[in-house]
Design an enzyme around this catalytic site. Structure first.
Site, PDB file in Angstrom:
ATOM      1  N   GLY A 111      10.741  -7.741  -2.248  1.00 47.18           N
ATOM      2  CA  GLY A 111       9.718  -8.235  -1.324  1.00 47.18           C
ATOM      3  C   GLY A 111       9.819  -9.713  -1.003  1.00 47.18           C
ATOM      4  O   GLY A 111      10.904 -10.282  -0.836  1.00 47.18           O
ATOM      5  N   TYR A 139      -8.674  -6.259  -6.159  1.00 51.54           N
ATOM      6  CA  TYR A 139      -7.538  -7.010  -5.583  1.00 51.54           C
ATOM      7  C   TYR A 139      -8.057  -8.269  -4.887  1.00 51.54           C
ATOM      8  O   TYR A 139      -7.526  -9.368  -5.092  1.00 51.54           O
ATOM      9  CB  TYR A 139      -6.761  -6.132  -4.592  1.00 51.54           C
ATOM     10  CG  TYR A 139      -5.596  -6.862  -3.940  1.00 51.54           C
ATOM     11  CD1 TYR A 139      -4.469  -7.217  -4.688  1.00 51.54           C
ATOM     12  CD2 TYR A 139      -5.625  -7.221  -2.591  1.00 51.54           C
ATOM     13  CE1 TYR A 139      -3.401  -7.896  -4.104  1.00 51.54           C
ATOM     14  CE2 TYR A 139      -4.551  -7.898  -2.004  1.00 51.54           C
ATOM     15  CZ  TYR A 139      -3.450  -8.230  -2.766  1.00 51.54           C
ATOM     16  OH  TYR A 139      -2.390  -8.915  -2.184  1.00 51.54           O
TER      17      TYR A 139
END
Ligand SMILES: NC(=O)c1ccc[n+]([C@@H]2O[C@H](COP(=O)([O-])OP(=O)(O)OC[C@H]3O[C@@H](n4cnc5c(N)ncnc54)[C@H](OP(=O)(O)O)[C@@H]3O)[C@@H](O)[C@H]2O)c1
Length: 320
Positions: free
Chosen positions: A54, A204
């Site tokens: 990523g 999150y």
């Protein structure tokens, strides 16, 4: 029913046609800012957490191209070796190494830091990049809720352990990967570890807000040390981050034309790591290689200090 069918088919065809015509323009817009600096990093040492894939991997590729010695801190060493071998071949930079780091385990963080302090003479750039998003409820080795534990507490502890080396190597920079999602977050002081109720999205957002607040308080404490700290939103990026949420993963696929490639997503981290004009800029939040809006709860000094104290308590450290 037949009319509905033809209307649906017609609208789909029109949207498809428009998207194919507009695709290059949408892509250019979605790609966002690009780091324009040509700064070299010869003789500099960079540490990137979660560098095997990523945004972290593409950040590593760029900084390796600039001549940096890169330490790729990965929880899975074999995945790290595969990424590093690819980047060594691509950039010709042989000074890239993989080290084991599991941010969900304070013992692993301590071991990693001890080895690094023994092996490295300097550390100029620390990129706290690794992250986990919307995983089912689980706990780290130390009993912290996973997203808070990895995204915030793990990086908080790592930074604490490496701070003296960064100060000795100054000018140095710390870059914390946060997210636009911090806007939707709040720090649940009454249930920080989501023990009473757990929502993976809320947890999150809380962890990404914690990244912004940590950066703010850290920058304040680092004034006068020539070590800066900034946080980053990389954009919405195609990566493995969505692995825990089928719905988010599906949305990413449907709107894929609007979503950045990992290299596009890495630009703001790279910018914060190398841009000459940021040498003394600290405590800011960047997106698309520019300063960006921080939610009011991310600008609250009281909350930042309270979170700092609680983080120290949870990790059993004294960090004044
Ligand atoms: N992608 C987006 O749209 C987006 C948007 C906003 C913010 N961000 C932030 O950008 C950062 C990079 O995300 P990404 O999109 O590149 O995600 P990614 O592809 O899922 O990469 C995350 C990295 O973190 C590592 N990691 C996860 N848990 C770890 C642990 N316990 N210890 C050590 N490493 C761990 C992963 O290792 P493994 O490969 O071993 O799992 C992987 O290397 C994250 O902080 C994320 O929150 C991303």
């Amino acid at each position: 029913a037949r009319m509905c069918f033809w209307m649906f088919t017609g609208i789909s065809a029109l949207v498809g046609f428009l998207l194919s015509v507009l695709r290059p323009y949408i892509r250019r817009f979605a790609a966002g800012g690009v780091c324009k600096s040509n700064a070299r990093l010869d003789g500099k040492t960079v540490l990137i957490t979660g560098a095997n894939t990523g945004v972290g991997k593409e950040t590593m590729r760029d900084l390796a191209r600039r001549g940096a010695r890169v330490i790729a801190a990965c929880r899975d060493v074999s995945k790290g070796e595969a990424a590093v071998n690819e980047i060594r071949m691509d950039t010709g930079n042989e000074q890239i190494v993989v080290r084991k780091l599991d941010l969900a385990d304070t013992r692993s963080i301590r071991e990693f830091a001890d080895n690094l302090l023994r092996e490295e003479k300097a550390l100029h750039i620390l990129i706290n990049n690794a992250g986990v998003m919307m995983c089912p409820y689980s706990k780290t080795e130390d009993g912290f809720e996973m997203q808070l534990g990895v995204n915030h507490l793990g990086h908080f502890y790592l930074t604490y352990l490496l701070l003296n080396l960064l100060k000795h190597s100054a000018p140095a920079r710390i870059i914390n990967l946060s997210s636009l999602a911090h806007n939707l977050g709040w720090i649940k002081f009454a249930d920080l570890q989501s023990e009473k109720s757990y929502n993976s999205g809320i947890a999150y957002c809380q962890s990404k807000l914690a990244n912004v607040l940590f950066t703010r308080e850290l920058a304040r404490r680092l004034q006068g040390t020539k070590v800066t700290a900034n946080s980053v939103h990389p954009g919405t990026v195609h990566s493995e981050l969505t692995r825990h949420s089928f719905m988010v993963s599906l949305a990413w696929k449907i709107f894929s034309v609007f979503i950045k490639t990992p290299m596009e997503g890495a630009q703001t981290s790279i910018y914060c790591a190398v841009a000459e004009e940021l040498e003394s800029i600290s405590g800011k939040y960047f997106s698309d290689c520019s300063p960006a809006f921080v939610a009011p709860q991310g600008r609250n000094d009281e909350t930042a200090k309270r979170l700092w104290d609680i983080s120290c308590k949870l990790l059993a450290i004294k960090w004044d």
